[in-house]
Write a protein that holds these residues in place. Structure first.
Motif, PDB file in Angstrom:
ATOM      1  N   ARG A 175       0.838  -1.205   0.000  1.00 44.58           N
ATOM      2  CA  ARG A 175       0.000   0.000   0.000  1.00 44.58           C
ATOM      3  C   ARG A 175       0.877   1.260   0.000  1.00 44.58           C
ATOM      4  N   LYS A 176       1.918   1.252   0.808  1.00 46.57           N
ATOM      5  CA  LYS A 176       2.829   2.402   0.885  1.00 46.57           C
ATOM      6  C   LYS A 176       3.533   2.615  -0.454  1.00 46.57           C
ATOM      7  N   ILE A 177       4.035   1.554  -1.047  1.00 50.93           N
ATOM      8  CA  ILE A 177       4.741   1.659  -2.321  1.00 50.93           C
ATOM      9  C   ILE A 177       3.802   2.106  -3.432  1.00 50.93           C
ATOM     10  N   LYS A 178       2.582   1.639  -3.388  1.00 48.91           N
ATOM     11  CA  LYS A 178       1.586   2.027  -4.390  1.00 48.91           C
ATOM     12  C   LYS A 178       1.321   3.530  -4.317  1.00 48.91           C
ATOM     13  N   ARG A 179       1.190   4.063  -3.120  1.00 50.85           N
ATOM     14  CA  ARG A 179       0.935   5.503  -2.952  1.00 50.85           C
ATOM     15  C   ARG A 179       2.131   6.339  -3.410  1.00 50.85           C
ATOM     16  N   ILE A 180       3.317   5.926  -3.004  1.00 45.44           N
ATOM     17  CA  ILE A 180       4.521   6.659  -3.405  1.00 45.44           C
ATOM     18  C   ILE A 180       4.703   6.564  -4.916  1.00 45.44           C
ATOM     19  N   GLY A 181       4.478   5.383  -5.476  1.00 45.84           N
ATOM     20  CA  GLY A 181       4.587   5.205  -6.923  1.00 45.84           C
ATOM     21  C   GLY A 181       3.652   6.117  -7.688  1.00 45.84           C
ATOM     22  N   LYS A 182       2.451   6.275  -7.175  1.00 43.68           N
ATOM     23  CA  LYS A 182       1.469   7.146  -7.826  1.00 43.68           C
ATOM     24  C   LYS A 182       1.963   8.595  -7.847  1.00 43.68           C
ATOM     25  N   LEU A 183       2.640   9.017  -6.782  1.00 41.94           N
ATOM     26  CA  LEU A 183       3.156  10.387  -6.714  1.00 41.94           C
ATOM     27  C   LEU A 183       4.217  10.664  -7.774  1.00 41.94           C
ATOM     28  N   VAL A 184       4.980   9.646  -8.139  1.00 40.66           N
ATOM     29  CA  VAL A 184       6.039   9.852  -9.127  1.00 40.66           C
ATOM     30  C   VAL A 184       5.651   9.346 -10.510  1.00 40.66           C
ATOM     31  N   GLY A 185       4.386   8.972 -10.678  1.00 38.48           N
ATOM     32  CA  GLY A 185       3.889   8.607 -11.993  1.00 38.48           C
ATOM     33  C   GLY A 185       4.034   7.151 -12.384  1.00 38.48           C
TER      34      GLY A 185
END
Length: 109
Positions: free
Chosen positions: A8-18
């Motif tokens: 979940r954390k990686i998914k959110r961070i990934g979304k921030l950087v595209g």
């Protein structure tokens, strides 16, 4: 280890950087140590990215590639108790920003 929380954390961070979900998961599978970093460290790394954007480097994919090559370097400003670049006003730079600037300048030349 709570894998659901990490994903979940990686998914959110990934979304921030595209990144989409699959790309974010593949990065973690290739570099499992990234899963152990705190959210505070990721926010500090995002601050480094924002700083590079201000310096007219706004290619998120290229910036991410360079970050993944030197992710072990600290995104915190030295001697300031884990403070990120946007919180320190004296102009000192974190080691990862210095390294990324070098790599980006080499690619531009």
């Amino acid at each position: 280890m709570d894998h659901e929380r990490v994903v979940r954390k990686i998914k959110r961070i990934g979304k921030l950087v595209g990144l989409d979900y699959e790309e974010a998961i593949n990065i973690i599978l290739n570099l499992p140590t990234l899963a152990s970093y705190s959210i505070k460290r990721y926010v500090a790394a995002l601050d480094v990215g924002r700083q590079l954007k201000k310096e007219c480097f706004d290619q998120n994919r290229e910036m991410l590639k360079e970050w993944l090559k030197c992710y072990q370097k600290s995104p915190y400003v030295p001697f300031h108790d884990r403070m990120r670049i946007s919180k320190v006003k004296n102009g000192e730079l974190p080691p990862i920003l210095i390294e990324m600037r070098k790599k980006i300048d080499q690619k531009k030349a």
